[in-house]
Design an enzyme around this catalytic site. Structure first.
Site, short mmCIF file in Angstrom:
data_model
loop_
_atom_site.label_atom_id
_atom_site.label_comp_id
_atom_site.label_asym_id
_atom_site.label_seq_id
_atom_site.Cartn_x
_atom_site.Cartn_y
_atom_site.Cartn_z
N ASN A 219 6.30 -85.09 -16.73
CA ASN A 219 5.43 -84.73 -15.60
C ASN A 219 4.26 -85.70 -15.61
O ASN A 219 3.27 -85.49 -16.31
CB ASN A 219 4.97 -83.29 -15.75
CG ASN A 219 4.16 -82.81 -14.55
OD1 ASN A 219 3.66 -83.60 -13.76
ND2 ASN A 219 4.00 -81.50 -14.44
N ARG B 26 9.20 -84.92 -12.64
CA ARG B 26 8.47 -84.38 -11.50
C ARG B 26 8.07 -85.53 -10.58
O ARG B 26 7.48 -86.51 -11.02
CB ARG B 26 7.22 -83.65 -11.97
CG ARG B 26 6.38 -83.09 -10.81
CD ARG B 26 4.95 -82.88 -11.22
NE ARG B 26 4.15 -82.35 -10.12
CZ ARG B 26 2.84 -82.52 -10.02
NH1 ARG B 26 2.18 -83.22 -10.93
NH2 ARG B 26 2.17 -82.01 -9.00
N HIS C 18 3.34 -77.94 -4.92
CA HIS C 18 3.49 -76.91 -5.97
C HIS C 18 4.83 -76.20 -5.85
O HIS C 18 4.98 -75.05 -6.26
CB HIS C 18 2.37 -75.86 -5.90
CG HIS C 18 1.01 -76.36 -6.29
ND1 HIS C 18 -0.15 -75.89 -5.71
CD2 HIS C 18 0.63 -77.31 -7.19
CE1 HIS C 18 -1.19 -76.51 -6.23
NE2 HIS C 18 -0.74 -77.38 -7.14
N ARG D 143 -11.31 -80.04 -4.21
CA ARG D 143 -10.86 -80.27 -2.83
C ARG D 143 -11.40 -79.17 -1.92
O ARG D 143 -11.46 -78.01 -2.31
CB ARG D 143 -9.34 -80.30 -2.75
CG ARG D 143 -8.69 -81.39 -3.58
CD ARG D 143 -7.17 -81.34 -3.45
NE ARG D 143 -6.54 -82.10 -4.51
CZ ARG D 143 -5.47 -81.71 -5.18
NH1 ARG D 143 -4.89 -80.55 -4.91
NH2 ARG D 143 -4.95 -82.47 -6.13
N GLU E 187 6.34 -74.83 -14.66
CA GLU E 187 6.96 -75.85 -13.82
C GLU E 187 7.95 -76.71 -14.60
O GLU E 187 9.00 -77.10 -14.07
CB GLU E 187 5.87 -76.73 -13.21
CG GLU E 187 4.97 -75.98 -12.23
CD GLU E 187 3.79 -76.80 -11.76
OE1 GLU E 187 3.93 -77.48 -10.74
OE2 GLU E 187 2.74 -76.76 -12.43
#
Length: 372
Positions: free
Chosen positions: A8, A65, A154, A215, A356
């Site tokens: 990842n 990923r 996601h 963000r 994940e």
């Protein structure tokens, strides 16, 4: 199939997990890539460092990923030269992430050319979004020319967490409607109907939607024009402001919810406002997704904030009792995967630890098994 390695590659780190069957045989993170006095100079060097430190005997696959798959990649994909070229073509849609993902794949292919490499895309889970959910109301020719649509992100987390929620409820995945709330430094909501993403808060990029660590999430597009015309800010400055100096950081000077909660408890008004803005945004998305789904079986919190910040969970769902959504204070204070709603409520409220990497490993195994 025995061993699967998951890589990842983030913008400044490489996280890895080596699975032997369902067990984690090795794991770790290489951080501060490319930073002065930090780790390796680049992602290629970081991945070489990871591979050199692992026992890869019997490795059956490597799952990577990849943040952005655009409209082309709607499922995990076995990597070849054409796939690499297509991922490279998508760099303009994810300039901070796809190059790092490509570097990891290139090094792994060079070091282990006989091992199948599988790209697992953050955006793929959201390919089931119906057109009204994916379409922005701008000139359609312009949108098509520049690839402007809602892609969502996601995806591996929302897929894993929604499936795990169905398991907690003891019901078939295809029969459960869930609102999943991935609340970390990046944050997104997703409406999952029977295993299909039908709405999600992140859009063409990960900037849209919920308030995040750095963000802004949703905002009036006119703010961008105003900053340009009245403030004289350049496009790159505005990009940096909204992606790296907004959210909790912009409101409080701290992007870590733990610090925001501590300041709020000490009476800091800026932290209290940031907390309210953050939770109010979540409440709005839960209500909107409830309306879209028509029937909601569970609301599930995950990721760093979602799994560990009990005050956020309570405040985000406060006042939704008439929708059958409530949080039990005692259960909310616990740990591990669990239900935190009172007995007898119409909608289960759950906390599920996201994984994940395990989802990527599962999908990589499935691709390799299907290709023989």
């Amino acid at each position: 199939m025995s061993k699967v390695l998951v890589l990842n590659c983030g913008s400044s780190s490489v996280k890895y997990r080596l699975y032997d069957g369902e067990q984690v045989a090795a794991k770790g993170t290489v951080e501060r890539i490319g930073e002065p006095g930090g780790g390796p100079a680049d992602h290629a060097g970081a991945v070489r460092q990871v591979l050199a430190g692992l026992d890869l005997t019997g490795l059956a696959a490597i799952g990577h990923r990849v943040v952005h798959g655009g409209r082309r990649f709607t499922a995990p994909t076995l990597v070849d030269d054409a796939v690499l070229a297509a991922i490279n073509d998508l760099v303009p849609l994810a300039p901070l992430h796809n190059p790092a993902n490509l570097a990891g794949i290139a090094v792994a292919r060079e070091a282990l050319p006989e091992v199948p490499q599988v790209a697992v895309f953050d955006t793929a889970f959201h390919h089931t979004l119906p057109d009204p959910a994916a379409t922005y109301a701008i000139d359609r020719d312009v949108a098509q020319r520049y690839g402007i649509r809602r892609y969502g992100f996601h995806g591996t987390s929302h897929a894993y967490v929604s499936r795990r929620t169905a398991e907690l409820l003891g019901r078939p995945y295809a029969e459960v409607n869930t609102i999943t709330l991935h609340l970390g430094n990046g944050a997104s909501a997703c409406a999952v109907a029977g295993g299909r993403s039908v709405a999600t808060s992140m859009g063409m990029s990960p900037l849209e939607g919920l308030v995040m660590g750095t963000r802004s999430g949703d905002l009036d597009p006119t703010i961008v024009f105003h900053l340009r015309r009245e403030g004289g800010l350049g496009v790159d400055e505005i990009d940096d402001l909204l992606n790296h100096r907004s959210g909790l950081l912009g409101l409080t000077g701290a992007n870590d919810m733990r610090e925001v909660l501590a300041r709020r408890a000490a009476g800091d008004p800026a932290a209290a406002l940031a907390f309210d803005v953050y939770c109010r945004r979540i409440t709005g998305y839960v209500g909107a997704y409830y309306a879209l789904l028509g029937r909601v079986d569970a609301v599930t919190f995950t990721a760093g904030v979602g799994e560990h910040a009990a005050p956020v969970r309570a405040a985000a769902l406060a006042g939704l009792d008439r929708l059958g959504i409530a949080v039990d204070a005692e259960r909310n204070a616990g740990s591990s995967d669990r239900l935190i709603s009172p007995d007898g409520t119409e909608v289960a409220v759950c906390v599920v630890g996201t994984d994940e990497e395990r989802e990527i490993a599962r999908e990589a195994r499935a691709v390799v098994a299907a290709t023989g």
